[in-house]
Scaffold this active site. Structure first.
Site, short mmCIF file in Angstrom:
data_model
loop_
_atom_site.label_atom_id
_atom_site.label_comp_id
_atom_site.label_asym_id
_atom_site.label_seq_id
_atom_site.Cartn_x
_atom_site.Cartn_y
_atom_site.Cartn_z
N LYS A 58 0.81 -1.21 0.00
CA LYS A 58 0.00 0.00 0.00
C LYS A 58 0.85 1.27 0.00
O LYS A 58 0.42 2.31 -0.49
CB LYS A 58 -0.92 0.02 1.22
CG LYS A 58 -1.81 -1.20 1.42
CD LYS A 58 -2.95 -1.24 0.45
CE LYS A 58 -4.10 -2.14 0.85
NZ LYS A 58 -3.80 -3.57 1.06
C1 LIG Z 1 -4.48 -4.72 0.65
C2 LIG Z 1 -3.72 -5.99 0.64
C3 LIG Z 1 -4.02 -7.02 -0.27
C4 LIG Z 1 -5.20 -6.96 -1.20
O1 LIG Z 1 -5.04 -5.96 -2.17
P1 LIG Z 1 -6.34 -5.45 -2.99
O2 LIG Z 1 -5.85 -4.31 -3.80
O3 LIG Z 1 -7.31 -5.01 -1.95
O4 LIG Z 1 -6.84 -6.59 -3.79
C5 LIG Z 1 -3.20 -8.12 -0.27
N1 LIG Z 1 -2.16 -8.24 0.57
C6 LIG Z 1 -1.84 -7.28 1.46
C7 LIG Z 1 -0.69 -7.48 2.38
C8 LIG Z 1 -2.60 -6.12 1.54
O5 LIG Z 1 -2.29 -5.16 2.40
#
Ligand SMILES: *Cc1c(COP(=O)(O)O)cnc(C)c1O
Length: 468
Positions: free
Chosen positions: A112
């Site tokens: 993120k």
């Molecule tokens: C947010 C997240 C996901 C999922 O990603 P999306 O964009 O919501 O599909 C997978 N793994 C981790 C560690 C995350 O923080």
């Protein structure tokens, strides 16, 4: 470059307004009116460029005149300068023609950060140019919240309210959100699930008076700027592995469908992607949808990969819009079905198109733990549980000439208990987080109630005070 709503009944907007707005007023999500393309020669050149420069190039195709190109480049360089790996998003070989794309070298140890660090700089710039403040209200299953708090802490223009499901994030995730002292940061534990938190944010967005009074902005993965920031690493990874001369496949641990939709965007822009594989945990609404052609919500089951404990994958609406030729009325009908009965059936033609471009599979808790153990025992690689879900799914696909890249979305140190149980090894937190468990926590607990939340935010948001 202008953007339309998937529901077809909102005015078209430019990049800066989409950036600040989040959800369209008709309840839809924004998509660009045309897909910009990147030529084969440009893709080949990415292989020799620093990550930040690739990101600036890819993102610039979507910003129109709203962000000057040289400013965007300096924002990208600044956003990724603090990452713990020089390559920002390095590739690690994990088997014959199999690679792991490590996206967790940012300050909060999950992918993120790649989008959020840039998003904060973009928002600050646009708000500064307009002389405005904004209030971010975001729901998190764990990682979005800490990434947003880290990116926006100390901002003079933005207040951040992050809702997380009480007791359902990992201890590290919670403390990353609750131990930040900056006064513009507000962590709120909701008595409910992540889907409840997400529904609260949507409900607040639908309240026109509130939304306007606090100048509410979204940082969830429905925010288009996050998607385009993520599109960059599909390009950088594929270029490093020989694109455009060679096709590349990706397996993506999926929750809200933002990360894998960024892969779809890269493909639309001309990146030769062979397969895009959706990997889900036991909360397998997407895997079931692919098998049955019916999108049907069931209860959320807590797992060791909490950032994927999601039943309503918001960005899937963008893919539906694509598969339905951007027929806003048809998308609206399906989404109303979802709101009313928790399900909708995807028309055959649209489902066939989706299956032509994606596949989907799931891994349960035992398979996820096995994948962690196998990666550790075979190659000394510690994978976090989210990455392991994707490794389990990718591992079922026969090895071919096409490189398979599995996205590693979190540092294993973020989920030490699950990793230790599967491998016997407890991954240590990096130096900048070593004292996390000694820091003071600060957060508010609220019921799953939109009115209580509204009051909480109105009393604290600086944008509201100014206009009161
Ligand atoms: C947010 C997240 C996901 C999922 O990603 P999306 O964009 O919501 O599909 C997978 N793994 C981790 C560690 C995350 O923080």
């Amino acid at each position: 470059m202008d953007y339309f709503s998937t529901r077809g009944r909102a005015p078209r907007l430019g990049f800066a307004d989409v950036l600040l707005g989040g959800l369209a007023p008709d309840g839809g999500l924004y998509l660009p009116s045309v897909w910009p393309t990147i030529s084969g020669a440009e893709i080949a050149a990415f292989a020799a460029m620093p990550y930040a420069d690739v990101a600036a190039d890819v993102v610039s195709r979507f910003t129109g005149d709203d962000i000057p190109g040289d400013l965007l480049l300096s924002m990208c360089r600044d956003a990724y300068a603090g990452f713990g790996h020089k390559a920002v998003a390095p590739l690690v070989q994990s088997g014959p023609n199999a690679w792991i794309l490590e996206l967790f070298h940012g300050p909060t140890l999950a992918f993120k950060d790649l989008a959020m660090q840039l998003l904060a700089r973009l928002m600050d710039h646009v708000l500064g140019a307009r002389g405005r403040r904004a209030t971010i209200v975001g729901a998190t299953s764990g990682d979005t919240g800490s990434a947003a708090i880290e990116a926006f802490r100390g901002s003079s223009k933005v207040d951040v309210f992050i809702l997380f499901p009480k007791g359902r994030t990992s201890e590290v995730q919670q403390r990353q959100m609750t131990t930040v002292a900056d006064e513009n940061v507000h962590a709120v534990a909701i008595e409910g699930s992540f889907d409840d938190c997400q529904a609260l944010v949507k409900a607040l967005f639908a309240r026109d008076r509130f939304r306007e009074r606090v100048a509410m902005a979204a940082i969830n993965s429905i925010n288009w700027a996050r998607i385009v920031a993520q599109t960059a690493y599909y390009f950088s990874a594929a270029a490093a592995l020989g694109a455009p001369g060679r096709k590349v496949s990706f397996t993506v641990p999926t929750g809200n469908f933002g990360d894998i939709f960024a892969g779809h965007v890269a493909r639309r822009m001309g990146l030769p992607i062979d397969r895009l594989v959706i990997a889900t945990n036991r909360n397998d609404i997407l895997a079931r949808t692919f098998a049955e052609g019916r999108y049907e919500v069931r209860g959320v089951v807590p797992t060791e990969s909490p950032s994927m404990d999601i039943q309503i994958s918001s960005n899937f609406e963008r893919l539906l819009s694509e598969a339905l030729d951007h027929d806003g009325a048809a998308v609206t009908r399906l989404m109303h079905g979802l709101a009313q009965s928790g399900a909708f059936t995807i028309p055959d033609g649209a489902m066939e198109r989706i299956r032509g471009e994606f596949s989907a599979d799931r891994a349960d808790e035992a398979e996820t733990a096995e994948a962690m153990a196998a990666a550790w025992n075979r190659s000394g690689y510690l994978a976090d549980p989210h990455t392991a879900v994707a490794l389990a799914v990718a591992g079922r696909i026969p090895v071919s000439d096409v490189p398979m890249v599995t996205l590693a979305t979190a540092n294993p140190a973020k989920f030490p208990a699950a990793v230790e149980e599967a491998t016997g090894v407890r991954p240590p937190l990096p130096a900048h987080l070593r004292d996390l468990f000694e820091r003071q926590e600060r957060y508010t607990v609220l019921a799953n109630d939109v009115r209580a939340l509204e009051h909480h935010i109105e009393a604290r948001a600086r944008a509201a005070t100014l206009e009161a």
